[in-house]
Design a protein around this motif. Structure first.
Motif, mmCIF file in Angstrom:
data_model
loop_
_atom_site.group_PDB
_atom_site.id
_atom_site.type_symbol
_atom_site.label_atom_id
_atom_site.label_comp_id
_atom_site.label_asym_id
_atom_site.label_seq_id
_atom_site.Cartn_x
_atom_site.Cartn_y
_atom_site.Cartn_z
ATOM 1 N N ASP A 1 43.092 123.664 38.919
ATOM 2 C CA ASP A 1 42.248 123.976 38.017
ATOM 3 C C ASP A 1 42.702 124.134 36.443
ATOM 4 O OD1 ASP A 1 39.496 124.793 37.019
ATOM 5 O OD2 ASP A 1 40.188 126.883 36.875
ATOM 6 N N ARG B 1 41.229 135.084 45.960
ATOM 7 C CA ARG B 1 41.278 134.486 44.928
ATOM 8 C C ARG B 1 42.481 134.798 44.163
ATOM 9 N NH1 ARG B 1 38.179 139.446 41.390
ATOM 10 N NH2 ARG B 1 39.940 140.885 41.629
ATOM 11 N N ALA B 2 42.630 133.579 43.157
ATOM 12 C CA ALA B 2 44.116 133.903 42.275
ATOM 13 C C ALA B 2 43.712 133.313 40.733
ATOM 14 C CB ALA B 2 45.097 133.042 42.854
ATOM 15 N N SER B 3 44.542 133.698 40.039
ATOM 16 C CA SER B 3 44.336 133.021 38.468
ATOM 17 C C SER B 3 45.856 132.808 38.109
ATOM 18 C CB SER B 3 43.673 134.132 37.558
ATOM 19 O OG SER B 3 42.495 134.380 38.054
ATOM 20 N N THR C 1 48.365 130.499 34.665
ATOM 21 C CA THR C 1 48.343 130.083 33.585
ATOM 22 C C THR C 1 49.416 129.105 33.323
ATOM 23 O OG1 THR C 1 48.120 130.272 31.090
ATOM 24 C CG2 THR C 1 49.536 131.685 32.472
ATOM 25 N N ARG D 1 46.861 136.647 38.186
ATOM 26 C CA ARG D 1 46.423 137.446 38.995
ATOM 27 C C ARG D 1 46.845 137.054 40.439
ATOM 28 N NH1 ARG D 1 40.348 137.340 39.131
ATOM 29 N NH2 ARG D 1 40.569 138.962 37.465
ATOM 30 N N ALA E 1 44.175 127.097 42.045
ATOM 31 C CA ALA E 1 44.040 127.732 40.587
ATOM 32 C C ALA E 1 45.013 126.759 39.745
ATOM 33 C CB ALA E 1 44.711 129.139 40.560
ATOM 34 N N THR F 1 44.397 128.046 31.552
ATOM 35 C CA THR F 1 44.102 128.984 32.743
ATOM 36 C C THR F 1 43.375 128.537 33.698
ATOM 37 O OG1 THR F 1 44.518 130.705 30.933
ATOM 38 C CG2 THR F 1 43.570 131.395 32.963
ATOM 39 N N GLY F 2 43.887 128.498 35.137
ATOM 40 C CA GLY F 2 42.969 128.218 36.320
ATOM 41 C C GLY F 2 42.729 129.352 36.907
ATOM 42 N N HIS F 3 41.332 129.359 37.713
ATOM 43 C CA HIS F 3 40.979 130.308 38.554
ATOM 44 C C HIS F 3 40.646 129.782 40.026
ATOM 45 C CE1 HIS F 3 40.967 133.036 35.205
ATOM 46 N NE2 HIS F 3 40.361 132.118 34.683
ATOM 47 N N SER F 4 40.609 130.239 41.147
ATOM 48 C CA SER F 4 40.369 129.872 42.327
ATOM 49 C C SER F 4 39.621 130.968 43.034
ATOM 50 C CB SER F 4 41.251 129.034 42.913
ATOM 51 O OG SER F 4 42.241 130.061 43.541
ATOM 52 N N TYR F 5 38.694 130.620 43.882
ATOM 53 C CA TYR F 5 38.037 131.416 45.014
ATOM 54 C C TYR F 5 37.788 130.518 46.188
ATOM 55 C CZ TYR F 5 36.651 135.038 41.789
ATOM 56 O OH TYR F 5 37.044 136.145 40.792
#
Length: 138
Positions: free
Chosen positions: A88, A58-60, A62, A29, A85, A68-72
């Motif tokens: 993460d 936000r971002a996602s 792999t 993402r 991300a 898989t990493g996500h961030s806000y």
């Protein structure tokens, strides 16, 4: 993740330079910026109310190992969201986790703790202490 989101991007990048390298990644993402409603509460048991809108990015991603990493993050820094991300995702990898915790997360936690202590010390200097003197009479 809280440490990664609260740390300024420049400080995070500086600490990442101490890491050999993070796995390559693919963006799931792309960074997106939007608004989030922040709710407040008066007192411990007051009714919740809409306080303010905050800008979030936000971002996602792999990584090459399949994590898989996500961030806000608060604000509009898309690069910060991607770096958070990536971290993460890398922190989920057991072989990378300990090194990243030692090189990045723990020093960032120490900086945040020191910053909070300095703020509390400045606030304590302005504290006013009221007292009453008992006269012995009822």
């Amino acid at each position: 993740m809280g440490i990664l989101a609260r740390t300024e991007h420049d400080v995070l990048t500086q600490h990442l330079q101490q890491v050999e390298s993070l796995p390559s990644f693919t963006v799931l993402r792309r960074p997106e910026t939007g608004l989030s409603m922040v709710r407040g509460r008066v007192g411990a048991d007051g009714e919740a109310f809409n306080f303010i809108e905050a800008t979030l990015t936000r971002a996602s991603v792999t990584d090459q190992n399949g994590y898989t990493g996500h961030s806000y993050i608060l604000g509009r820094n898309e690069e910060h969201a991607v770096v958070a991300a990536r971290l993460d995702a890398a922190l989920q990898n057991p072989t990378l986790r300990e090194g990243l915790m030692t090189a990045v997360i723990e020093p960032l936690q120490a900086l945040e703790t020191a910053r909070h202590a300095a703020i509390e010390a400045r606030a304590a200097e302005t504290e006013v202490r009221f007292f009453t003197m008992a006269t012995g009479r009822l």
